[in-house]
Design a protein around this motif. Sequence first.
Motif, PDB file in Angstrom:
ATOM      1  N   ASP A  86       0.940  -1.049  -0.003  1.00  0.00           N
ATOM      2  CA  ASP A  86       0.302   0.149   0.070  1.00  0.00           C
ATOM      3  C   ASP A  86       0.826   1.505  -0.283  1.00  0.00           C
ATOM      4  OD1 ASP A  86      -2.732  -1.417  -0.267  1.00  0.00           O
ATOM      5  OD2 ASP A  86      -2.549  -1.417   1.841  1.00  0.00           O
ATOM      6  N   ALA A  87       1.885   1.130   0.726  1.00  0.00           N
ATOM      7  CA  ALA A  87       3.018   2.242   0.307  1.00  0.00           C
ATOM      8  C   ALA A  87       3.646   2.442  -0.274  1.00  0.00           C
ATOM      9  CB  ALA A  87       3.847   2.369   1.839  1.00  0.00           C
ATOM     10  N   TYR A  88       3.794   1.813  -1.344  1.00  0.00           N
ATOM     11  CA  TYR A  88       5.027   1.448  -2.730  1.00  0.00           C
ATOM     12  C   TYR A  88       4.734   2.560  -3.997  1.00  0.00           C
ATOM     13  CZ  TYR A  88       7.958   0.163  -6.205  1.00  0.00           C
ATOM     14  OH  TYR A  88       9.070  -0.010  -7.251  1.00  0.00           O
ATOM     15  N   ASP A  89       5.143   3.385  -4.560  1.00  0.00           N
ATOM     16  CA  ASP A  89       5.398   4.692  -5.178  1.00  0.00           C
ATOM     17  C   ASP A  89       3.955   4.169  -6.425  1.00  0.00           C
ATOM     18  OD1 ASP A  89       5.165   7.000  -6.246  1.00  0.00           O
ATOM     19  OD2 ASP A  89       6.764   7.546  -7.064  1.00  0.00           O
ATOM     20  N   THR A  90       3.132   4.065  -6.692  1.00  0.00           N
ATOM     21  CA  THR A  90       2.263   4.000  -7.877  1.00  0.00           C
ATOM     22  C   THR A  90       2.027   5.014  -8.863  1.00  0.00           C
ATOM     23  OG1 THR A  90       0.969   3.872  -6.991  1.00  0.00           O
ATOM     24  CG2 THR A  90       1.719   1.276  -7.346  1.00  0.00           C
ATOM     25  N   SER A  91       2.557   6.386  -7.928  1.00  0.00           N
ATOM     26  CA  SER A  91       2.041   7.823  -8.520  1.00  0.00           C
ATOM     27  C   SER A  91       2.388   7.930  -9.816  1.00  0.00           C
ATOM     28  CB  SER A  91       2.617   8.490  -7.674  1.00  0.00           C
ATOM     29  OG  SER A  91       4.317   8.862  -7.872  1.00  0.00           O
ATOM     30  N   GLY A  92       3.745   7.430 -10.590  1.00  0.00           N
ATOM     31  CA  GLY A  92       4.113   7.855 -12.015  1.00  0.00           C
ATOM     32  C   GLY A  92       2.833   6.846 -13.053  1.00  0.00           C
ATOM     33  N   PRO A  93       2.335   5.739 -12.839  1.00  0.00           N
ATOM     34  CA  PRO A  93       0.862   4.896 -13.633  1.00  0.00           C
ATOM     35  C   PRO A  93       0.067   5.983 -13.712  1.00  0.00           C
ATOM     36  CG  PRO A  93       2.658   3.760 -12.404  1.00  0.00           C
ATOM     37  CD  PRO A  93       3.290   5.263 -11.736  1.00  0.00           C
ATOM     38  N   GLU A  94      -0.341   6.864 -12.202  1.00  0.00           N
ATOM     39  CA  GLU A  94      -1.692   7.556 -11.674  1.00  0.00           C
ATOM     40  C   GLU A  94      -2.001   8.896 -12.621  1.00  0.00           C
ATOM     41  OE1 GLU A  94      -4.730   8.456  -8.332  1.00  0.00           O
ATOM     42  OE2 GLU A  94      -2.450   7.687  -8.462  1.00  0.00           O
ATOM     43  N   LEU A  95      -0.118   9.015 -12.297  1.00  0.00           N
ATOM     44  CA  LEU A  95      -0.549  10.841 -13.314  1.00  0.00           C
ATOM     45  C   LEU A  95      -0.290  10.563 -14.290  1.00  0.00           C
ATOM     46  CD1 LEU A  95       3.260  12.088 -11.020  1.00  0.00           C
ATOM     47  CD2 LEU A  95      -0.025  12.876 -11.420  1.00  0.00           C
ATOM     48  N   ASP A  96      -0.093   9.133 -15.298  1.00  0.00           N
ATOM     49  CA  ASP A  96       0.210   8.987 -16.377  1.00  0.00           C
ATOM     50  C   ASP A  96      -1.527   9.055 -17.416  1.00  0.00           C
ATOM     51  OD1 ASP A  96       2.447   9.669 -16.644  1.00  0.00           O
ATOM     52  OD2 ASP A  96       3.596   7.243 -17.595  1.00  0.00           O
ATOM     53  N   TRP A  97      -1.904   8.188 -16.155  1.00  0.00           N
ATOM     54  CA  TRP A  97      -3.250   7.790 -16.672  1.00  0.00           C
ATOM     55  C   TRP A  97      -4.470   9.145 -16.322  1.00  0.00           C
ATOM     56  CZ3 TRP A  97      -7.684   8.491 -13.553  1.00  0.00           C
ATOM     57  CH2 TRP A  97      -8.797   7.341 -13.865  1.00  0.00           C
ATOM     58  N   GLU A  98      -4.482   9.814 -15.172  1.00  0.00           N
ATOM     59  CA  GLU A  98      -4.518  11.025 -15.146  1.00  0.00           C
ATOM     60  C   GLU A  98      -4.499  11.615 -16.381  1.00  0.00           C
ATOM     61  OE1 GLU A  98      -6.459  13.066 -12.773  1.00  0.00           O
ATOM     62  OE2 GLU A  98      -6.408  11.053 -11.737  1.00  0.00           O
ATOM     63  N   ALA A  99      -4.079  12.115 -17.461  1.00  0.00           N
ATOM     64  CA  ALA A  99      -3.347  13.041 -18.325  1.00  0.00           C
ATOM     65  C   ALA A  99      -3.693  12.392 -19.350  1.00  0.00           C
ATOM     66  CB  ALA A  99      -1.850  12.628 -18.570  1.00  0.00           C
ATOM     67  N   HIS A 100      -4.178  10.339 -19.498  1.00  0.00           N
ATOM     68  CA  HIS A 100      -4.954   9.773 -20.477  1.00  0.00           C
ATOM     69  C   HIS A 100      -6.820   9.877 -20.406  1.00  0.00           C
ATOM     70  CE1 HIS A 100      -7.332   7.100 -22.710  1.00  0.00           C
ATOM     71  NE2 HIS A 100      -7.461   6.117 -20.809  1.00  0.00           N
ATOM     72  N   MET A 101      -7.229  10.476 -19.302  1.00  0.00           N
ATOM     73  CA  MET A 101      -8.410  10.788 -18.389  1.00  0.00           C
ATOM     74  C   MET A 101      -8.181  12.600 -19.220  1.00  0.00           C
ATOM     75  SD  MET A 101     -10.493   8.228 -18.257  1.00  0.00           S
ATOM     76  CE  MET A 101     -11.146   8.966 -17.874  1.00  0.00           C
ATOM     77  N   ASP A 102      -7.516  12.995 -18.579  1.00  0.00           N
ATOM     78  CA  ASP A 102      -7.150  14.883 -19.533  1.00  0.00           C
ATOM     79  C   ASP A 102      -8.101  14.969 -21.339  1.00  0.00           C
ATOM     80  OD1 ASP A 102      -7.016  15.841 -16.745  1.00  0.00           O
ATOM     81  OD2 ASP A 102      -5.375  16.132 -17.551  1.00  0.00           O
ATOM     82  N   GLU A 103      -7.656  13.928 -21.592  1.00  0.00           N
ATOM     83  CA  GLU A 103      -7.741  13.862 -23.018  1.00  0.00           C
ATOM     84  C   GLU A 103      -8.931  13.593 -23.519  1.00  0.00           C
ATOM     85  OE1 GLU A 103      -4.154  11.315 -24.423  1.00  0.00           O
ATOM     86  OE2 GLU A 103      -3.103  12.807 -24.032  1.00  0.00           O
ATOM     87  N   VAL A 104      -9.595  11.991 -22.508  1.00  0.00           N
ATOM     88  CA  VAL A 104     -10.398  11.763 -22.787  1.00  0.00           C
ATOM     89  C   VAL A 104     -11.311  12.708 -22.581  1.00  0.00           C
ATOM     90  CG1 VAL A 104     -12.837  10.317 -21.984  1.00  0.00           C
ATOM     91  CG2 VAL A 104      -9.856   9.018 -22.713  1.00  0.00           C
ATOM     92  N   ALA A 105     -11.255  13.480 -21.733  1.00  0.00           N
ATOM     93  CA  ALA A 105     -12.629  14.505 -21.085  1.00  0.00           C
ATOM     94  C   ALA A 105     -12.400  15.564 -22.620  1.00  0.00           C
ATOM     95  CB  ALA A 105     -12.701  15.384 -19.972  1.00  0.00           C
ATOM     96  N   ALA A 106     -10.703  16.306 -22.817  1.00  0.00           N
ATOM     97  CA  ALA A 106     -11.091  16.438 -24.115  1.00  0.00           C
ATOM     98  C   ALA A 106     -12.137  16.653 -24.839  1.00  0.00           C
ATOM     99  CB  ALA A 106      -9.683  17.715 -23.599  1.00  0.00           C
ATOM    100  N   ARG A 107     -11.636  15.117 -25.414  1.00  0.00           N
ATOM    101  CA  ARG A 107     -12.708  14.881 -26.756  1.00  0.00           C
ATOM    102  C   ARG A 107     -14.325  14.475 -26.113  1.00  0.00           C
ATOM    103  NH1 ARG A 107      -8.068  11.671 -26.723  1.00  0.00           N
ATOM    104  NH2 ARG A 107      -9.586   9.478 -25.947  1.00  0.00           N
ATOM    105  N   ALA A 108     -14.049  14.334 -25.354  1.00  0.00           N
ATOM    106  CA  ALA A 108     -16.179  14.649 -25.173  1.00  0.00           C
ATOM    107  C   ALA A 108     -16.964  15.597 -24.912  1.00  0.00           C
ATOM    108  CB  ALA A 108     -16.026  14.048 -23.800  1.00  0.00           C
ATOM    109  N   VAL A 109     -18.164  15.342 -25.861  1.00  0.00           N
ATOM    110  CA  VAL A 109     -19.430  16.019 -25.567  1.00  0.00           C
ATOM    111  C   VAL A 109     -19.113  17.337 -24.180  1.00  0.00           C
ATOM    112  CG1 VAL A 109     -21.332  15.214 -25.360  1.00  0.00           C
ATOM    113  CG2 VAL A 109     -20.787  17.393 -26.190  1.00  0.00           C
ATOM    114  N   PRO A 110     -18.844  18.774 -24.002  1.00  0.00           N
ATOM    115  CA  PRO A 110     -19.313  19.155 -22.881  1.00  0.00           C
ATOM    116  C   PRO A 110     -20.975  19.836 -23.070  1.00  0.00           C
ATOM    117  CG  PRO A 110     -19.003  20.768 -24.452  1.00  0.00           C
ATOM    118  CD  PRO A 110     -18.664  19.533 -25.125  1.00  0.00           C
TER     119      PRO A 110
END
Length: 193
Positions: A86-110
């Motif tokens: 639980d303490a192991y650093d997985t922040s790198g993959p999570e930050l990359d997924w967040e960036a992916h989600m920013d792209e998904v949100a930008a393509r979605a109809v607001p």
Amino acid sequence: MSWKRDGFESHEGKVGVLLADGSEPGPVYFDLGSSSHFHESTDWWAYDGTFRRPTATSMRGRCACGWRGERTFPIDWRQAERDGLDAYDTSGPELDWEAHMDEVAARAVPLPEDVAGLLRQLRERLDELVDDTPLTVLKVAGELEEITAFFGPLATRLLTRAQEIPLSRVAEVLGMTEQAAGSRLRHYEHMDF
């Protein structure tokens, strides 16, 4: 552990792993007893090499839509064992997924701002009412179901009659995976209004 973003629930993110040869392993199976059912997992920590399971050498972000992060992060199993999973650093993959989600949100109809505001107000008001007057909240939920039962099928029929839009485009505009978009369209196609 998985990651979700409000409004994009079908884009569930997780830590994905890679083996030394760069391949992504399939699920691992756990025999929990003498039954014929085996538990399976794709959680990153399950690929630690114990009990003849594959040993992951690196991790990356992954999403239910099929997206995989380009960046990889080495896994130090000794540190993971020492610090705890639980303490192991997985922040790198999570930050990359967040960036992916920013792209998904930008393509979605607001949503139109007035509709988004009304939905926000409704959610806040229902949150205030639910503890004291749950019957009122049930009444509102019924009204919302009636609205959805009318407009969901109507919009689906207009969409399918007007033009043949590929499911991949529908999913992109709705901000969901193709599987979730297809399920939503089928659901509305079979509702009466």
